[in-house]
Design a protein around this motif. Sequence first.
Motif, mmCIF file in Angstrom:
data_model
loop_
_atom_site.group_PDB
_atom_site.id
_atom_site.type_symbol
_atom_site.label_atom_id
_atom_site.label_comp_id
_atom_site.label_asym_id
_atom_site.label_seq_id
_atom_site.Cartn_x
_atom_site.Cartn_y
_atom_site.Cartn_z
ATOM 1 N N ILE A 1 0.664 -1.318 -0.138
ATOM 2 C CA ILE A 1 -0.087 0.198 -0.012
ATOM 3 C C ILE A 1 0.689 1.139 -0.041
ATOM 4 O O ILE A 1 0.583 2.289 -0.579
ATOM 5 N N GLN A 2 1.869 1.136 0.773
ATOM 6 C CA GLN A 2 2.763 2.482 1.037
ATOM 7 C C GLN A 2 4.125 2.481 0.324
ATOM 8 O O GLN A 2 4.748 3.400 0.198
ATOM 9 N N GLY A 3 4.349 1.283 -0.506
ATOM 10 C CA GLY A 3 5.386 1.316 -1.054
ATOM 11 C C GLY A 3 6.660 1.365 -0.485
ATOM 12 O O GLY A 3 7.865 1.900 -0.866
ATOM 13 N N ALA A 4 6.595 0.870 0.819
ATOM 14 C CA ALA A 4 7.696 0.819 1.945
ATOM 15 C C ALA A 4 8.832 -0.402 1.644
ATOM 16 O O ALA A 4 8.347 -1.440 2.027
ATOM 17 N N LEU A 5 9.741 -0.168 1.011
ATOM 18 C CA LEU A 5 10.679 -1.637 0.820
ATOM 19 C C LEU A 5 11.156 -2.143 2.155
ATOM 20 O O LEU A 5 11.279 -3.301 2.440
ATOM 21 N N PRO A 6 11.595 -1.194 3.255
ATOM 22 C CA PRO A 6 11.939 -1.791 4.285
ATOM 23 C C PRO A 6 10.958 -2.824 4.870
ATOM 24 O O PRO A 6 11.484 -3.587 5.732
ATOM 25 N N ALA A 7 9.574 -2.364 4.746
ATOM 26 C CA ALA A 7 8.662 -3.442 5.232
ATOM 27 C C ALA A 7 8.531 -4.637 4.750
ATOM 28 O O ALA A 7 8.146 -5.797 5.221
ATOM 29 N N VAL A 8 9.156 -4.769 3.438
ATOM 30 C CA VAL A 8 9.209 -6.032 2.750
ATOM 31 C C VAL A 8 10.069 -7.116 3.482
ATOM 32 O O VAL A 8 9.895 -8.071 3.773
ATOM 33 N N ALA A 9 11.288 -6.216 3.908
ATOM 34 C CA ALA A 9 12.334 -7.086 4.671
ATOM 35 C C ALA A 9 11.683 -7.543 6.122
ATOM 36 O O ALA A 9 11.671 -8.825 6.337
ATOM 37 N N VAL A 10 10.956 -6.659 6.731
ATOM 38 C CA VAL A 10 10.071 -7.149 7.816
ATOM 39 C C VAL A 10 9.170 -8.406 7.588
ATOM 40 O O VAL A 10 9.154 -9.566 8.471
ATOM 41 N N ALA A 11 8.495 -8.317 6.678
ATOM 42 C CA ALA A 11 7.582 -9.438 6.151
ATOM 43 C C ALA A 11 8.177 -10.584 5.935
ATOM 44 O O ALA A 11 7.785 -11.613 6.244
ATOM 45 N N LEU A 12 9.450 -10.521 5.339
ATOM 46 C CA LEU A 12 10.203 -11.843 4.783
ATOM 47 C C LEU A 12 10.864 -12.418 6.265
ATOM 48 O O LEU A 12 10.653 -13.675 6.331
ATOM 49 N N ALA A 13 11.289 -11.541 7.020
ATOM 50 C CA ALA A 13 11.752 -12.123 8.261
ATOM 51 C C ALA A 13 10.801 -12.618 9.304
ATOM 52 O O ALA A 13 11.161 -13.650 9.908
ATOM 53 N N ALA A 14 9.695 -11.972 9.227
ATOM 54 C CA ALA A 14 8.516 -12.608 10.109
ATOM 55 C C ALA A 14 7.965 -13.875 9.562
ATOM 56 O O ALA A 14 7.641 -15.064 10.214
ATOM 57 N N ALA A 15 8.046 -13.852 8.138
ATOM 58 C CA ALA A 15 7.513 -15.210 7.508
ATOM 59 C C ALA A 15 8.588 -16.353 7.926
ATOM 60 O O ALA A 15 8.272 -17.741 8.037
#
Length: 461
Positions: free
Chosen positions: A236-250
């Motif tokens: 939604i926000q186009g925030a790349l750091p959030a992608v890293a958080v999502a992968l780490a949490a996954a």
Amino acid sequence: MPPSCARNTSTSLEAFSRSPGGMLTKTRGAVLLTMCAGMFLVQLDVTVVNVALPTIGARLHTGLATQQWIVDGYAVVLASLLLSGGAIGDVLGHRRIVLAGFTVFGLASAGCALAPSGAVLVGFRVVQGFGAALLLPGTLAVITAVYPERREQARALGIWAGVSALALAGGPLLGGLLITASGWRLLFWINVPLVAVAVLACLRIVPAGTRTSRRIDFAGAATAAISLAALVFAVIQGALPAVAVALAAAVAFVWVERRGADPMLPPELVRSRQFAGANLVAGAMNFVGLGTILVLTLYFQEVLGYSPLHGALLLLPGFVPLSLMAPVTGRLVGKYGPRPLMLAGLVLGVLALLNLLRAGPGTGYLTVLPTWFCLGLGMGLLTAAVVAAAVDGVPADRGGVASGVNNTARQACGAIGVAAFGVITGEPADHAAFVSGLHTVGLLGAALWMVAIAITAGTVR
């Protein structure tokens, strides 16, 4: 509580679903209606607020960023907690969790209606999303338990899916009517009496599910919620750091689930080809379907020049078959199984999406009408079928997590599709570039649904 109510609420879902007699049909119908009402409110609040954003911004003096989070605060929390809500219902009993979800949703709706500022409204929308995440998977789990026989269950799921489509279609129109009649606060006040009636109905007619000896997988729930929230936020926000958080949490979620004695996502579901395949198709359906709704809305208003209300009315030829076909599909699934209906819907959708290649800056509404009508018809065939395929064969005590996975796939992929298709088409002010992006959307959507055809053929019985 009267003794008769106490006896009703102490009955297990399994015993309730097998009770004989004419009264059973009426009571089960009332349970289905109550669960559909809950799902309708959850889905309605995804779209009903969109049309009110300019009015809310003017009345509460909020900027565009706050207006976006009035929508996204609800969507992010809903998508991230659906899986956890379903799993908790499997452990504690879905009636308890549905009641909790209704209560939180109703109180948060009242808070939204009373909000004095944009920030407070966003906060209550987040709480509303939490209540919706408890409520939505429980409605599907209760329905599948109360209708255990395959044909009856498929018909009930068709009605549930049809009401879901009706909420999606009715949101913008209802929002426009309520704002015209009494202002934006009525959008939230209307939920309060409806929730009160639904809570009373749950207490009287929905039987209490038996609690299990399993424990709540808090680590799995937390890591899944963080991963999903970060992923939807990133899109939604186009925030790349959030992608890293999502992968780490996954990664953490997978590690926790493999080591846990009582994992939230049980191995038998992970190993089921049909369960995995049906949820992949469900995700592809919403990714393409909701993304296409967005770009067609922009095309009608910004390129062809229709007013917002006129543009909403032009979407009815797709929403009507989507709403009407889902109950019919439920009956057909009960007779023929989900795979033929899924394949028919996907093939129809591929042809519809390829028709977008005919669209141009001045080609007019009739050129894209076959795309939207056939896509709505295809999704009408798909919606009940993918839900039936996902829950078919799942153990009764895992109905909540199965529902949570299916709803998560649809909600999260729908949010991602809206963001992705919006990026592909770009700003509609440049008509030529927007139409070129519309062609790309048609090709991409058709390709994704062709992959979904292969998945369906290979995994769904």
